[in-house]
Design a protein around this motif. Structure first.
Motif, PDB file in Angstrom:
ATOM      1  N   ILE A 116      64.449 -70.036 -66.493  1.00 11.55           N
ATOM      2  CA  ILE A 116      65.543 -69.382 -65.765  1.00 11.55           C
ATOM      3  C   ILE A 116      66.158 -70.351 -64.765  1.00 11.55           C
ATOM      4  CG2 ILE A 116      66.080 -67.546 -64.109  1.00 11.55           C
ATOM      5  CD1 ILE A 116      63.980 -65.816 -65.600  1.00 11.55           C
ATOM      6  N   GLU A 117      65.322 -71.112 -64.059  1.00 10.06           N
ATOM      7  CA  GLU A 117      65.831 -72.088 -63.088  1.00 10.06           C
ATOM      8  C   GLU A 117      66.677 -73.156 -63.782  1.00 10.06           C
ATOM      9  OE1 GLU A 117      62.228 -73.334 -61.163  1.00 10.06           O
ATOM     10  OE2 GLU A 117      62.442 -71.823 -59.582  1.00 10.06           O
ATOM     11  N   GLN A 118      66.262 -73.568 -64.981  1.00 16.13           N
ATOM     12  CA  GLN A 118      67.057 -74.538 -65.739  1.00 16.13           C
ATOM     13  C   GLN A 118      68.418 -73.948 -66.106  1.00 16.13           C
ATOM     14  OE1 GLN A 118      64.680 -75.703 -69.084  1.00 16.13           O
ATOM     15  NE2 GLN A 118      63.365 -77.049 -67.872  1.00 16.13           N
ATOM     16  N   GLY A 119      68.422 -72.674 -66.512  1.00 15.36           N
ATOM     17  CA  GLY A 119      69.683 -72.003 -66.840  1.00 15.36           C
ATOM     18  C   GLY A 119      70.608 -71.930 -65.639  1.00 15.36           C
ATOM     19  N   LEU A 120      70.039 -71.600 -64.479  1.00 20.64           N
ATOM     20  CA  LEU A 120      70.846 -71.546 -63.255  1.00 20.64           C
ATOM     21  C   LEU A 120      71.380 -72.930 -62.910  1.00 20.64           C
ATOM     22  CD1 LEU A 120      68.695 -69.148 -61.054  1.00 20.64           C
ATOM     23  CD2 LEU A 120      70.933 -68.673 -62.062  1.00 20.64           C
ATOM     24  N   GLY A 121      70.562 -73.951 -63.139  1.00 19.78           N
ATOM     25  CA  GLY A 121      70.991 -75.320 -62.867  1.00 19.78           C
ATOM     26  C   GLY A 121      72.147 -75.759 -63.751  1.00 19.78           C
ATOM     27  N   ARG A 122      72.258 -75.158 -64.937  1.00 16.95           N
ATOM     28  CA  ARG A 122      73.362 -75.470 -65.847  1.00 16.95           C
ATOM     29  C   ARG A 122      74.580 -74.581 -65.586  1.00 16.95           C
ATOM     30  NH1 ARG A 122      69.374 -74.882 -70.030  1.00 16.95           N
ATOM     31  NH2 ARG A 122      70.639 -73.148 -70.770  1.00 16.95           N
ATOM     32  N   GLY A 123      74.502 -73.755 -64.530  1.00 21.93           N
ATOM     33  CA  GLY A 123      75.648 -72.917 -64.179  1.00 21.93           C
ATOM     34  C   GLY A 123      75.700 -71.596 -64.919  1.00 21.93           C
ATOM     35  N   ARG A 124      74.618 -71.201 -65.586  1.00 23.53           N
ATOM     36  CA  ARG A 124      74.597 -69.938 -66.323  1.00 23.53           C
ATOM     37  C   ARG A 124      74.409 -68.781 -65.347  1.00 23.53           C
ATOM     38  NH1 ARG A 124      75.220 -70.194 -71.789  1.00 23.53           N
ATOM     39  NH2 ARG A 124      73.677 -68.603 -72.112  1.00 23.53           N
ATOM     40  N   ASN A 125      74.979 -67.625 -65.671  1.00 22.92           N
ATOM     41  CA  ASN A 125      74.785 -66.448 -64.829  1.00 22.92           C
ATOM     42  C   ASN A 125      73.632 -65.609 -65.375  1.00 22.92           C
ATOM     43  OD1 ASN A 125      75.826 -65.036 -67.018  1.00 22.92           O
ATOM     44  ND2 ASN A 125      77.797 -64.673 -66.071  1.00 22.92           N
TER      45      ASN A 125
END
Length: 125
Positions: free
Chosen positions: A43-52
């Motif tokens: 999840i943190e990786q997804g947030l780091g890529r700008g994902r909501n």
């Protein structure tokens, strides 16, 4: 509203205790770990890529078989992000008619020319 005392009914209960109500204890003593905790790094990786949160939840369901709902991921993402300050937005004040808004979208226009016995159209897409 005025009522006739003959029509009034006696009270069924009388409250004599006016102390404040007892509230449940606050804190995280009985908190259960989030269902998202095993997926924290992902999840943190997804947030780091700008994902909501919605995109992350959809990926978790399709790629990882996540059995929980969107609200679970949304709450977890909110905790990870913390409270963020709203971004400043510049407001431009001008006199009416001084500026105009332009949309650079694609416009289709059509001009009809009437000739002797024909209806010709000159259209541009």
């Amino acid at each position: 509203m005025i009522t006739d005392p003959a029509d009034s009914k006696p009270a069924n209960e009388v409250t004599t205790d006016f102390s404040p109500p007892i509230s449940p204890p606050t804190g995280n003593q009985d908190r259960v770990a989030s269902a998202c905790e095993p997926f924290r790094e992902w999840i943190e990786q997804g947030l780091g890529r700008g994902r909501n949160a919605m995109a992350i939840w959809q990926d978790l369901v399709s790629d990882r078989g996540f059995p929980h709902g969107y609200q679970t991921v949304k709450r977890f993402v909110h905790k990870l992000r913390g409270s963020t300050e709203p971004q400043a937005v510049g407001i431009i004040q001008t006199i009416a008619g001084e500026e105009a808004q332009v949309d650079y979208g694609r416009v289709r226009w059509c001009v009809t020319r009437k000739a002797a016995n024909t209806d010709e159209r000159d259209c541009s897409c």
